[in-house]
Design an enzyme around this catalytic site. Structure first.
Site, PDB file in Angstrom:
ATOM      1  N   LEU A   1      -3.483  13.203  -4.863  1.00  0.00           N
ATOM      2  CA  LEU A   1      -2.812  13.549  -3.601  1.00  0.00           C
ATOM      3  C   LEU A   1      -2.984  12.388  -2.640  1.00  0.00           C
ATOM      4  O   LEU A   1      -4.084  11.841  -2.530  1.00  0.00           O
ATOM      5  CB  LEU A   1      -3.402  14.818  -2.988  1.00  0.00           C
ATOM      6  CG  LEU A   1      -3.059  16.142  -3.667  1.00  0.00           C
ATOM      7  CD1 LEU A   1      -3.788  17.288  -2.980  1.00  0.00           C
ATOM      8  CD2 LEU A   1      -1.554  16.402  -3.676  1.00  0.00           C
TER       9      LEU A   1
ATOM     10  N   ASP B   1      -1.584  15.037 -13.766  1.00  0.00           N
ATOM     11  CA  ASP B   1      -0.234  14.817 -13.227  1.00  0.00           C
ATOM     12  C   ASP B   1       0.825  14.598 -14.305  1.00  0.00           C
ATOM     13  O   ASP B   1       1.926  14.129 -13.995  1.00  0.00           O
ATOM     14  CB  ASP B   1      -0.263  13.590 -12.301  1.00  0.00           C
ATOM     15  CG  ASP B   1      -0.887  13.916 -10.946  1.00  0.00           C
ATOM     16  OD1 ASP B   1      -0.380  14.838 -10.275  1.00  0.00           O
ATOM     17  OD2 ASP B   1      -1.871  13.253 -10.564  1.00  0.00           O
TER      18      ASP B   1
ATOM     19  N   GLU C   1       8.604  11.119 -14.494  1.00  0.00           N
ATOM     20  CA  GLU C   1       9.398  10.053 -13.866  1.00  0.00           C
ATOM     21  C   GLU C   1       8.574   8.805 -13.577  1.00  0.00           C
ATOM     22  O   GLU C   1       9.093   7.692 -13.600  1.00  0.00           O
ATOM     23  CB  GLU C   1       9.984  10.561 -12.544  1.00  0.00           C
ATOM     24  CG  GLU C   1      10.611   9.456 -11.717  1.00  0.00           C
ATOM     25  CD  GLU C   1      11.156   9.947 -10.387  1.00  0.00           C
ATOM     26  OE1 GLU C   1      12.368   9.966 -10.255  1.00  0.00           O
ATOM     27  OE2 GLU C   1      10.355  10.327  -9.499  1.00  0.00           O
ATOM     28  N   ASP C   2       7.280   8.998 -13.298  1.00  0.00           N
ATOM     29  CA  ASP C   2       6.489   7.855 -12.834  1.00  0.00           C
ATOM     30  C   ASP C   2       6.091   6.892 -13.934  1.00  0.00           C
ATOM     31  O   ASP C   2       5.702   5.762 -13.637  1.00  0.00           O
ATOM     32  CB  ASP C   2       5.241   8.360 -12.092  1.00  0.00           C
ATOM     33  CG  ASP C   2       5.636   9.028 -10.788  1.00  0.00           C
ATOM     34  OD1 ASP C   2       6.535   8.503 -10.121  1.00  0.00           O
ATOM     35  OD2 ASP C   2       5.072  10.085 -10.473  1.00  0.00           O
TER      36      ASP C   2
ATOM     37  N   ARG D   1      -3.476   8.071 -13.972  1.00  0.00           N
ATOM     38  CA  ARG D   1      -2.178   8.378 -14.564  1.00  0.00           C
ATOM     39  C   ARG D   1      -1.786   7.434 -15.697  1.00  0.00           C
ATOM     40  O   ARG D   1      -0.758   7.617 -16.336  1.00  0.00           O
ATOM     41  CB  ARG D   1      -1.105   8.398 -13.470  1.00  0.00           C
ATOM     42  CG  ARG D   1      -1.412   9.449 -12.383  1.00  0.00           C
ATOM     43  CD  ARG D   1      -0.189   9.902 -11.649  1.00  0.00           C
ATOM     44  NE  ARG D   1       0.805  10.401 -12.568  1.00  0.00           N
ATOM     45  CZ  ARG D   1       2.063  10.642 -12.241  1.00  0.00           C
ATOM     46  NH1 ARG D   1       2.460  10.444 -11.014  1.00  0.00           N
ATOM     47  NH2 ARG D   1       2.920  11.076 -13.155  1.00  0.00           N
TER      48      ARG D   1
ATOM     49  N   ARG E   1       1.443   2.785  -4.559  1.00  0.00           N
ATOM     50  CA  ARG E   1       1.491   2.816  -6.023  1.00  0.00           C
ATOM     51  C   ARG E   1       2.201   1.604  -6.645  1.00  0.00           C
ATOM     52  O   ARG E   1       1.956   1.269  -7.804  1.00  0.00           O
ATOM     53  CB  ARG E   1       2.221   4.077  -6.492  1.00  0.00           C
ATOM     54  CG  ARG E   1       1.579   5.380  -6.034  1.00  0.00           C
ATOM     55  CD  ARG E   1       0.240   5.609  -6.704  1.00  0.00           C
ATOM     56  NE  ARG E   1      -0.386   6.820  -6.212  1.00  0.00           N
ATOM     57  CZ  ARG E   1      -0.151   8.035  -6.694  1.00  0.00           C
ATOM     58  NH1 ARG E   1       0.693   8.191  -7.682  1.00  0.00           N
ATOM     59  NH2 ARG E   1      -0.770   9.082  -6.183  1.00  0.00           N
TER      60      ARG E   1
ATOM     61  N   HIS F   1       6.369   7.904  -2.461  1.00  0.00           N
ATOM     62  CA  HIS F   1       7.281   7.049  -3.230  1.00  0.00           C
ATOM     63  C   HIS F   1       8.598   6.812  -2.466  1.00  0.00           C
ATOM     64  O   HIS F   1       8.960   7.601  -1.588  1.00  0.00           O
ATOM     65  CB  HIS F   1       7.635   7.732  -4.558  1.00  0.00           C
ATOM     66  CG  HIS F   1       6.531   7.762  -5.563  1.00  0.00           C
ATOM     67  ND1 HIS F   1       6.138   8.916  -6.204  1.00  0.00           N
ATOM     68  CD2 HIS F   1       5.742   6.768  -6.061  1.00  0.00           C
ATOM     69  CE1 HIS F   1       5.153   8.640  -7.053  1.00  0.00           C
ATOM     70  NE2 HIS F   1       4.887   7.348  -6.983  1.00  0.00           N
TER      71      HIS F   1
ATOM     72  N   CYS G   1      10.910  13.833 -10.070  1.00  0.00           N
ATOM     73  CA  CYS G   1       9.647  13.482 -10.752  1.00  0.00           C
ATOM     74  C   CYS G   1       9.480  14.145 -12.109  1.00  0.00           C
ATOM     75  O   CYS G   1       8.738  13.653 -12.945  1.00  0.00           O
ATOM     76  CB  CYS G   1       8.437  13.924  -9.935  1.00  0.00           C
ATOM     77  SG  CYS G   1       8.550  13.625  -8.207  1.00  0.00           S
TER      78      CYS G   1
HETATM   79  C1  CIR Z   1       0.763  11.761  -7.880  1.00  0.00           C
HETATM   80  O1  CIR Z   1       0.224  11.629  -6.789  1.00  0.00           O
HETATM   81  O2  CIR Z   1       0.910  10.811  -8.650  1.00  0.00           O
HETATM   82  C2  CIR Z   1       1.268  13.119  -8.274  1.00  0.00           C
HETATM   83  N1  CIR Z   1       0.389  14.111  -7.766  1.00  0.00           N
HETATM   84  C3  CIR Z   1       2.663  13.354  -7.765  1.00  0.00           C
HETATM   85  C4  CIR Z   1       3.670  12.426  -8.370  1.00  0.00           C
HETATM   86  C5  CIR Z   1       5.056  12.737  -7.941  1.00  0.00           C
HETATM   87  N2  CIR Z   1       5.979  11.869  -8.552  1.00  0.00           N
HETATM   88  C6  CIR Z   1       7.035  11.360  -7.954  1.00  0.00           C
HETATM   89  O3  CIR Z   1       7.238  11.525  -6.762  1.00  0.00           O
HETATM   90  N3  CIR Z   1       7.823  10.573  -8.662  1.00  0.00           N
END
Ligand code: CIR
Length: 260
Positions: free
Chosen positions: A19, A61, A66-67, A86, A131, A161, A248
């Site tokens: 978070l 997570d 998507e990440d 992650r 990030r 993001h 995401c």
């Molecule tokens: C994080 O902080 O990485 C996850 N709790 C949330 C990621 C959300 N992903 C996104 O917006 N692409």
């Protein structure tokens, strides 16, 4: 053209998610799973074949696929997420992509989260955030420049993001939350702003002729509808507690139709 949506199950460890801009509040795991299943059903309803990867109990997570990758017609970029927790999420998604796309990796020390990559045709915007760093944006440029994409870095304020504050919702049309991004970054685009007090609505997922939006943001929904866009609403309340939005939770791949 057929579409494949790669998704991933919700981790039973979701309560330990990263978070950055949200207070930690309890997440109802079963409710999160139900909402995620409804999201997948909405993708199916929009013509996607959904391929769900199993959740990882050690990757809180992992549902936010998507990440860890950014998919283009010509290749897929495997990211190096900015959050160390992650990084173990990338290999299973890479395996699912390997048979469908040529893979290019972002190498250390660069960091890039897919949530920071906003693709609008051949124009690719990269958010500089906690990030994603300049080296990540430069690595993306090196991979995409030779393919004719134009990669532009944009600073993001007060949001996780770039796609927390801007989404491509129709050709040449971006939905934005001006609190998190300078609209001047998107010169030449038509901009629609979210309604007052509806910042999370800026993350929306455009698929075919429809925009998937999170429920509960009626002012923004009305603006999109008045602009002539077809809307499908899904509940995202539990995963929003993990700071996740609609883009995401899937990777969308355009696939040549069988027999084409
Ligand atoms: C994080 O902080 O990485 C996850 N709790 C949330 C990621 C959300 N992903 C996104 O917006 N692409």
């Amino acid at each position: 053209m057929a579409r494949l949506a790669i998704t991933r199950g919700v981790s039973p460890a979701i309560a330990r998610c990263e978070l950055t801009h949200r207070e930690r509040t309890p997440i109802d795991f079963e409710r999160a799973r139900r909402q995620h299943a409804a999201y997948e059903a909405a993708l199916t309803g929009l013509g996607c074949e959904v391929h769900r990867l199993p959740a990882d109990a050690d990757a809180p997570d992992c549902v936010f696929v998507e990440d860890v990758a950014v998919v283009f017609d010509e290749l897929a970029i495997l990211t190096r997420p900015g959050a160390v927790s992650r990084r173990r999420e990338t290999p299973p998604v890479a395996a699912a992509l390997a048979e469908r796309r040529r893979l290019v990796s972002i190498d250390a020390p660069a960091t890039l989260d897919g949530g920071d990559v906003l693709v609008a045709g051949r124009q690719v915007f990269v958010g500089l955030t906690s990030r994603t760093d300049e080296a990540g944006a430069a690595a993306l440029e090196r991979a995409l420049g030779p393919l004719g994409y134009e990669v532009t870095s944009v600073p993001v304020q007060g949001a996780l993001h770039l796609k927390s504050v801007a989404s491509h919702v129709a050709p040449g049309l971006l939905l934005i939350d001006p609190a998190g991004i300078d609209p001047a970054a998107f010169d030449g685009y038509e901009l629609l702003t979210v309604a007052e007090g509806e910042s999370p609505a800026a993350n929306a997922l455009w698929i075919g002729d429809t925009v998937l939006v999170a429920a509960g943001f009626d002012g923004t929904r009305k603006r999109l509808e008045q602009r002539g866009l077809k809307i499908v609403e899904v509940e995202n309340g539990e995963l929003a507690r993990a700071e996740g939005g609609l883009t995401c939770c899937s990777l969308i791949l355009e696939m040549p139709a069988r027999g084409a």
